[in-house]
Design a protein around this motif. Structure first.
Motif, PDB file in Angstrom:
ATOM      1  N   ASN A 250       0.822  -1.217   0.000  1.00 11.68           N
ATOM      2  CA  ASN A 250       0.000   0.000   0.000  1.00 11.68           C
ATOM      3  C   ASN A 250       0.858   1.271   0.000  1.00 11.68           C
ATOM      4  O   ASN A 250       2.077   1.222   0.169  1.00 11.68           O
ATOM      5  N   GLY A 251       0.196   2.389  -0.186  1.00 10.98           N
ATOM      6  CA  GLY A 251       0.889   3.662  -0.317  1.00 10.98           C
ATOM      7  C   GLY A 251       1.660   4.085   0.920  1.00 10.98           C
ATOM      8  O   GLY A 251       2.714   4.730   0.822  1.00 10.98           O
ATOM      9  N   PHE A 252       1.158   3.743   2.111  1.00  9.39           N
ATOM     10  CA  PHE A 252       1.866   4.087   3.343  1.00  9.39           C
ATOM     11  C   PHE A 252       3.207   3.345   3.419  1.00  9.39           C
ATOM     12  O   PHE A 252       4.228   3.926   3.784  1.00  9.39           O
ATOM     13  N   ALA A 253       3.180   2.055   3.073  1.00  6.12           N
ATOM     14  CA  ALA A 253       4.412   1.269   3.073  1.00  6.12           C
ATOM     15  C   ALA A 253       5.387   1.790   2.025  1.00  6.12           C
ATOM     16  O   ALA A 253       6.598   1.889   2.272  1.00  6.12           O
ATOM     17  N   GLU A 254       4.870   2.110   0.855  1.00  3.44           N
ATOM     18  CA  GLU A 254       5.721   2.657  -0.204  1.00  3.44           C
ATOM     19  C   GLU A 254       6.403   3.949   0.242  1.00  3.44           C
ATOM     20  O   GLU A 254       7.614   4.136   0.060  1.00  3.44           O
ATOM     21  N   GLU A 255       5.634   4.845   0.853  1.00  7.41           N
ATOM     22  CA  GLU A 255       6.202   6.129   1.283  1.00  7.41           C
ATOM     23  C   GLU A 255       7.225   5.924   2.397  1.00  7.41           C
ATOM     24  O   GLU A 255       8.244   6.622   2.452  1.00  7.41           O
ATOM     25  N   PHE A 256       6.976   4.968   3.278  1.00  8.97           N
ATOM     26  CA  PHE A 256       7.951   4.647   4.323  1.00  8.97           C
ATOM     27  C   PHE A 256       9.276   4.234   3.698  1.00  8.97           C
ATOM     28  O   PHE A 256      10.354   4.690   4.111  1.00  8.97           O
ATOM     29  N   LEU A 257       9.219   3.353   2.696  1.00  8.51           N
ATOM     30  CA  LEU A 257      10.443   2.911   2.024  1.00  8.51           C
ATOM     31  C   LEU A 257      11.150   4.081   1.335  1.00  8.51           C
ATOM     32  O   LEU A 257      12.383   4.148   1.328  1.00  8.51           O
ATOM     33  N   ARG A 258      10.378   4.993   0.787  1.00 12.29           N
ATOM     34  CA  ARG A 258      10.955   6.129   0.065  1.00 12.29           C
ATOM     35  C   ARG A 258      11.782   7.030   0.993  1.00 12.29           C
ATOM     36  O   ARG A 258      12.855   7.511   0.617  1.00 12.29           O
ATOM     37  N   ILE A 259      11.299   7.238   2.229  1.00 10.29           N
ATOM     38  CA  ILE A 259      11.996   8.170   3.124  1.00 10.29           C
ATOM     39  C   ILE A 259      12.963   7.461   4.074  1.00 10.29           C
ATOM     40  O   ILE A 259      13.757   8.117   4.761  1.00 10.29           O
ATOM     41  N   LEU A 260      12.921   6.124   4.131  1.00  6.96           N
ATOM     42  CA  LEU A 260      13.723   5.391   5.106  1.00  6.96           C
ATOM     43  C   LEU A 260      15.221   5.695   5.037  1.00  6.96           C
ATOM     44  O   LEU A 260      15.863   5.816   6.101  1.00  6.96           O
ATOM     45  N   PRO A 261      15.843   5.827   3.853  1.00  2.00           N
ATOM     46  CA  PRO A 261      17.285   6.116   3.833  1.00  2.00           C
ATOM     47  C   PRO A 261      17.687   7.376   4.595  1.00  2.00           C
ATOM     48  O   PRO A 261      18.832   7.495   5.037  1.00  2.00           O
ATOM     49  N   GLN A 262      16.765   8.302   4.773  1.00  2.00           N
ATOM     50  CA  GLN A 262      17.065   9.532   5.522  1.00  2.00           C
ATOM     51  C   GLN A 262      17.263   9.261   7.015  1.00  2.00           C
ATOM     52  O   GLN A 262      17.788  10.119   7.735  1.00  2.00           O
ATOM     53  N   TYR A 263      16.833   8.086   7.480  1.00  3.46           N
ATOM     54  CA  TYR A 263      16.833   7.800   8.913  1.00  3.46           C
ATOM     55  C   TYR A 263      17.761   6.633   9.267  1.00  3.46           C
ATOM     56  O   TYR A 263      17.538   5.942  10.257  1.00  3.46           O
ATOM     57  N   LYS A 264      18.798   6.472   8.488  1.00  2.00           N
ATOM     58  CA  LYS A 264      19.723   5.361   8.712  1.00  2.00           C
ATOM     59  C   LYS A 264      20.370   5.438  10.093  1.00  2.00           C
ATOM     60  O   LYS A 264      20.451   4.436  10.813  1.00  2.00           O
ATOM     61  N   HIS A 265      20.842   6.611  10.480  1.00  3.59           N
ATOM     62  CA  HIS A 265      21.523   6.745  11.779  1.00  3.59           C
ATOM     63  C   HIS A 265      20.546   6.524  12.932  1.00  3.59           C
ATOM     64  O   HIS A 265      20.889   5.879  13.932  1.00  3.59           O
ATOM     65  N   GLU A 266      19.333   7.042  12.793  1.00  2.00           N
ATOM     66  CA  GLU A 266      18.324   6.835  13.830  1.00  2.00           C
ATOM     67  C   GLU A 266      18.001   5.347  13.988  1.00  2.00           C
ATOM     68  O   GLU A 266      17.815   4.864  15.111  1.00  2.00           O
ATOM     69  N   PHE A 267      17.949   4.644  12.851  1.00  2.00           N
ATOM     70  CA  PHE A 267      17.678   3.209  12.910  1.00  2.00           C
ATOM     71  C   PHE A 267      18.801   2.469  13.624  1.00  2.00           C
ATOM     72  O   PHE A 267      18.558   1.636  14.507  1.00  2.00           O
ATOM     73  N   GLU A 268      20.040   2.773  13.255  1.00  2.00           N
ATOM     74  CA  GLU A 268      21.175   2.105  13.890  1.00  2.00           C
ATOM     75  C   GLU A 268      21.211   2.386  15.391  1.00  2.00           C
ATOM     76  O   GLU A 268      21.488   1.486  16.190  1.00  2.00           O
ATOM     77  N   ASP A 269      20.918   3.623  15.764  1.00  3.81           N
ATOM     78  CA  ASP A 269      20.892   3.972  17.190  1.00  3.81           C
ATOM     79  C   ASP A 269      19.786   3.220  17.929  1.00  3.81           C
ATOM     80  O   ASP A 269      19.965   2.784  19.075  1.00  3.81           O
ATOM     81  N   SER A 270      18.634   3.061  17.273  1.00  3.15           N
ATOM     82  CA  SER A 270      17.522   2.347  17.910  1.00  3.15           C
ATOM     83  C   SER A 270      17.891   0.897  18.177  1.00  3.15           C
ATOM     84  O   SER A 270      17.542   0.347  19.233  1.00  3.15           O
ATOM     85  N   CYS A 271      18.596   0.269  17.250  1.00  2.00           N
ATOM     86  CA  CYS A 271      19.006  -1.128  17.441  1.00  2.00           C
ATOM     87  C   CYS A 271      20.002  -1.262  18.587  1.00  2.00           C
ATOM     88  O   CYS A 271      19.981  -2.259  19.332  1.00  2.00           O
TER      89      CYS A 271
END
Length: 367
Positions: A250-271
């Protein structure tokens, strides 16, 4: 929702039959396995701000979705198939493509459940260590004529990794017998030294290997339903892609994938936070007298209850009724003494501490 039950016991019976929607029922969920520290609020706000377009317009189709995953994992798009969660891809692998699939057990039940009757072979892990002997596994796969073998690493429910060198050796043995190896890395982001143990960036070396990843767990997006398969075997990726329909995301999942690279550091910190919380939780569980706790590589911990304690189902039920905390017992898993084991998801340090005290309170018959 309260009309579904009137007592806490009825609430437990209702919840134990559900496969989601827990947030509507006001209890602490130590059952489902996801990252509590991602996505950041900015991501949620972005989806809110774009809700008109995301609701009113068709999402993109498979080729364009593969490009979005490609930007995240740095792999060619033709190697990627994007699924409506990992579950959609598992259904295609087990239910349509595999003539005979072999799965170590205990593990994620869906691989065997999705296969037609008589086409799934369960291979028992070493007991009581729950380690996978890849040489025995390869021998059994060859013996039964499997054309697809699955390894979940870290495994669910045991939370233990299979060493990368073992997986490479397994792949090479199976390759000689035209058997595809599916490696499910859905929980690998919570393991230490992920870059050294993932096979994602080595995938081109192994034409009979495919990596499956559900993004729900690591990225904390269970409701968006995103997963992907990666393989250098382009005939195999095409066969999997043929099993998904044109607008499966769906469109929400698609948009999440589109912006996800902007949050690489936040993701690594969360892990990193998830791992730190888990490690504290592990030490506290180990301090419970008589509890055998398996050292975790994911964001959940597998435990064998003390021999003198109540059974897994009894402890699980009492924990919910008396403390409004939900965990998973292992009844339903293919393993010896399944009713002695529980799987507990790590949450925040505060919630984990409350669970420890509650668990000690309900494990034994009260005098």
């Amino acid at each position: 929702m309260e009309s579904k039950y009137k007592t806490q016991e009825e609430k437990y019976e209702y919840i134990s039959k559900q496969h989601g929607g827990y947030y509507r029922h006001n209890f602490t969920d130590h059952a489902y396995l996801y990252n509590l520290y991602f996505p950041p609020r900015e991501v949620i706000n972005h989806l809110k701000d774009n809700i008109d377009n995301l609701v009113l317009n068709y999402p993109m189709a498979q080729n364009a979705l593969a490009e979005l995953i490609s930007d995240i994992i740095d792999q060619p798009t033709e190697r990627i198939v994007v699924g409506n969660g990992g579950a959609e891809i598992i259904k295609i692998l087990s239910g349509r493509l595999a003539k005979k699939i072999i799965v170590p057990v205990p593990s994620f039940n869906e691989y065997a459940n999705a296969a037609p009757e008589g086409q799934a072979v369960e291979f028992p892990l070493e007991f009581p260590s729950f380690q996978l002997d890849v040489d025995k596994f390869a021998d059994e796969a060859i013996k039964v004529g499997a054309d697809m073998a699955v390894v979940v690493t870290p495994n669910n429910p045991t939370s233990m990794l299979v060493p990368k060198s073992d997986l490479i050796r397994l792949s090479e043995k199976l390759r000689k017998h035209n058997c595809m190896l599916i490696i499910d890395e859905s929980f690998l982001d919570f393991a230490n030294n992920k870059e050294q143990i993932s096979l994602e960036q080595d995938i081109e070396k192994y034409p009979n290997m495919a990596i499956l990843k559900s993004m729900s767990k690591a990225y904390g997006i269970c409701g968006l339903r995103i997963g992907y398969l990666l393989t250098a075997n382009l005939d195999f990726s095409k066969s999997v892609r043929n099993g998904v329909h044109i607008w499966n995301i769906n469109g929400f999942a698609e948009e999440f994938l589109r912006i996800l690279p902007q949050y690489k550091h936040e993701f690594e910190d969360s892990c990193k936070i998830v791992k730190a919380d888990r490690d504290v939780f592990y030490k506290k569980l180990c301090a419970i007298d008589g509890m055998h706790v398996f050292k975790p590589d994911a964001n959940y911990i597998y435990c064998r209850l003390p021999d003198t304690a109540l059974s897994g189902p009894e402890v699980t039920k009492r924990l919910f009724i008396e403390h409004n905390i939900y965990i998973k017992d292992s009844v339903g898993k293919t393993q010896p003494d399944a009713d002695r084991y529980v799987r507990i998801a790590s949450r925040t340090n505060e919630e984990n501490a409350k669970l420890i005290e509650a668990l000690k309170n309900v494990m034994y018959v009260k005098g």
